[in-house]
Motif scaffolding. Structure first.
Motif, PDB file in Angstrom:
ATOM      1  N   GLN A 209       0.800  -1.220   0.000  1.00 19.28           N
ATOM      2  CA  GLN A 209       0.000   0.000   0.000  1.00 19.28           C
ATOM      3  C   GLN A 209       0.836   1.276   0.000  1.00 19.28           C
ATOM      4  O   GLN A 209       0.338   2.339  -0.375  1.00 19.28           O
ATOM      5  CB  GLN A 209      -0.924   0.021   1.230  1.00 19.28           C
ATOM      6  N   LEU A 210       2.096   1.156   0.430  1.00 15.64           N
ATOM      7  CA  LEU A 210       2.912   2.362   0.592  1.00 15.64           C
ATOM      8  C   LEU A 210       4.375   2.040   0.338  1.00 15.64           C
ATOM      9  O   LEU A 210       4.877   1.008   0.791  1.00 15.64           O
ATOM     10  CB  LEU A 210       2.741   2.916   2.012  1.00 15.64           C
ATOM     11  N   LEU A 211       5.036   2.924  -0.396  1.00 18.60           N
ATOM     12  CA  LEU A 211       6.482   2.835  -0.589  1.00 18.60           C
ATOM     13  C   LEU A 211       7.127   4.007   0.136  1.00 18.60           C
ATOM     14  O   LEU A 211       6.662   5.149   0.037  1.00 18.60           O
ATOM     15  CB  LEU A 211       6.814   2.870  -2.079  1.00 18.60           C
ATOM     16  N   ARG A 212       8.204   3.713   0.854  1.00 12.72           N
ATOM     17  CA  ARG A 212       8.965   4.761   1.551  1.00 12.72           C
ATOM     18  C   ARG A 212      10.396   4.751   1.012  1.00 12.72           C
ATOM     19  O   ARG A 212      11.010   3.689   0.922  1.00 12.72           O
ATOM     20  CB  ARG A 212       8.958   4.532   3.062  1.00 12.72           C
ATOM     21  N   LEU A 213      10.889   5.917   0.659  1.00 13.24           N
ATOM     22  CA  LEU A 213      12.216   6.024   0.063  1.00 13.24           C
ATOM     23  C   LEU A 213      13.010   7.080   0.829  1.00 13.24           C
ATOM     24  O   LEU A 213      12.580   8.233   0.948  1.00 13.24           O
ATOM     25  CB  LEU A 213      12.090   6.403  -1.419  1.00 13.24           C
ATOM     26  N   ARG A 214      14.148   6.665   1.345  1.00 15.35           N
ATOM     27  CA  ARG A 214      15.042   7.593   2.039  1.00 15.35           C
ATOM     28  C   ARG A 214      16.311   7.773   1.213  1.00 15.35           C
ATOM     29  O   ARG A 214      16.938   6.795   0.834  1.00 15.35           O
ATOM     30  CB  ARG A 214      15.410   7.055   3.433  1.00 15.35           C
ATOM     31  N   ILE A 215      16.669   9.042   0.981  1.00 12.17           N
ATOM     32  CA  ILE A 215      17.860   9.340   0.182  1.00 12.17           C
ATOM     33  C   ILE A 215      18.606  10.505   0.810  1.00 12.17           C
ATOM     34  O   ILE A 215      17.996  11.423   1.385  1.00 12.17           O
ATOM     35  CB  ILE A 215      17.463   9.644  -1.291  1.00 12.17           C
ATOM     36  N   ASP A 216      19.915  10.480   0.714  1.00  9.51           N
ATOM     37  CA  ASP A 216      20.756  11.529   1.275  1.00  9.51           C
ATOM     38  C   ASP A 216      20.495  12.833   0.525  1.00  9.51           C
ATOM     39  O   ASP A 216      20.715  12.930  -0.679  1.00  9.51           O
ATOM     40  CB  ASP A 216      22.226  11.115   1.139  1.00  9.51           C
ATOM     41  N   GLY A 217      20.017  13.845   1.248  1.00 11.30           N
ATOM     42  CA  GLY A 217      19.707  15.116   0.621  1.00 11.30           C
ATOM     43  C   GLY A 217      20.923  15.800   0.026  1.00 11.30           C
ATOM     44  O   GLY A 217      20.794  16.625  -0.892  1.00 11.30           O
ATOM     45  N   ALA A 218      22.121  15.476   0.543  1.00 13.28           N
ATOM     46  CA  ALA A 218      23.349  16.091   0.027  1.00 13.28           C
ATOM     47  C   ALA A 218      23.619  15.690  -1.424  1.00 13.28           C
ATOM     48  O   ALA A 218      24.373  16.369  -2.129  1.00 13.28           O
ATOM     49  CB  ALA A 218      24.533  15.709   0.910  1.00 13.28           C
ATOM     50  N   LEU A 219      22.993  14.604  -1.885  1.00 12.33           N
ATOM     51  CA  LEU A 219      23.181  14.176  -3.274  1.00 12.33           C
ATOM     52  C   LEU A 219      22.498  15.124  -4.257  1.00 12.33           C
ATOM     53  O   LEU A 219      22.839  15.158  -5.440  1.00 12.33           O
ATOM     54  CB  LEU A 219      22.635  12.757  -3.474  1.00 12.33           C
ATOM     55  N   GLY A 220      21.511  15.854  -3.777  1.00 12.80           N
ATOM     56  CA  GLY A 220      20.781  16.775  -4.644  1.00 12.80           C
ATOM     57  C   GLY A 220      19.896  16.087  -5.660  1.00 12.80           C
ATOM     58  O   GLY A 220      19.573  16.664  -6.699  1.00 12.80           O
TER      59      GLY A 220
END
Length: 260
Positions: A209-220
């Motif tokens: 029902q849901l996908l969660r994605l975490r990514i390093d904001g420093a990558l831009g």
């Protein structure tokens, strides 16, 4: 989120796989904003808090929303009850969550009509609601009584807002609990987008029902997510100086969580 040193931290993106969860996430977003705005002191913040209450009412006006939430509460209760007797499950924690589900279900069930329906009987509030969507429609010459209310003390305005928002409390608590249980159902995994793209088949036999994605904001990098019951696709984009998004061809790692 922003790290303490001012640099971008890990950014969490969520993607709903169905319309019901999309509605829940929108309501959660509105309730979070409402909580922040009510706690401030400026009249302008309280104006936007009231506008947010009206937005929640618009979303909650969907005929089957209350029924959907109550069905999901009951479904979660049945799922949790099936874990009783499992030695890996703490009975005390299980009882606590089930009691929260029961409390939310009872509060919604005892609420007549849709969330916030009692506010529709307040002619003064509805006169503001009818003009909020008009650009500049709440100027003092259009709504002098509302203009006077904005000149009351912050404490007085806050008390009014809390009283009006309380009519939405049962819905807010139910949405918060359902989304927490949904998010807790997923296990994060590290993945790599090769050349800025990732396509992944979803495990069969489960309805996500849901996908969660975490990514390093420093990558831009900004993920564009799409998906259905069979597969999910992520394309990484970059916001360039021309104020447009351009596809990235870089390899990049991030964390992916599928919640069912």
């Amino acid at each position: 989120m922003i790290a303490p040193d001012g640099r971008p931290g890990v950014i969490l993106y969520e993607y709903p796989f169905n319309e019901r969860i999309r509605t829940y996430l929108r309501l959660e977003h509105l309730f979070q904003g409402l909580g922040e705005l009510v706690n401030r002191d400026q009249a302008l913040d309280h104006h936007y808090a009231l506008a947010t209450i009206f937005e929640v009412m618009d979303v909650a006006a969907r005929a089957d929303l209350k029924s959907d939430v109550m069905k999901d509460l009951e479904k979660q209760k049945q799922v949790l009850n099936s874990y009783r007797g499992n030695p890996a499950i703490a009975e005390g924690v299980l009882d606590d969550v089930i009691s929260q589900l029961d409390r939310c279900f009872a509060a919604l069930n005892n609420q007549p009509g849709k969330a916030g329906q009692s506010l529709t009987e307040n002619d003064w509030l509805m006169s503001i609601r009818s003009r909020v969507s008009i650009p500049g429609g709440t100027c003092e010459f259009d709504l002098p009584a509302y203009y006077a209310w904005q000149h009351r003390s912050a404490a007085s305005r806050r008390a009014d807002l809390e009283r009006w928002a309380a009519t939405l409390g049962a819905l807010a608590e139910s949405i918060h609990l359902l989304l927490k249980l949904l998010r807790d159902s997923g296990a994060p995994q590290k993945v790599m987008a090769t050349g800025g793209q990732l396509q992944q088949n979803l495990p069969q036999g489960r309805t996500f029902q849901l996908l969660r994605l975490r990514i390093d904001g420093a990558l831009g990098l900004i993920p564009e997510i799409s998906g259905n019951r069979l597969m999910v696709s992520v394309r990484l984009m970059r916001h360039e100086a021309d104020d447009r998004l351009h596809a990235s061809a870089e390899d990049a790692a991030f964390e992916l969580t599928l919640c069912s």
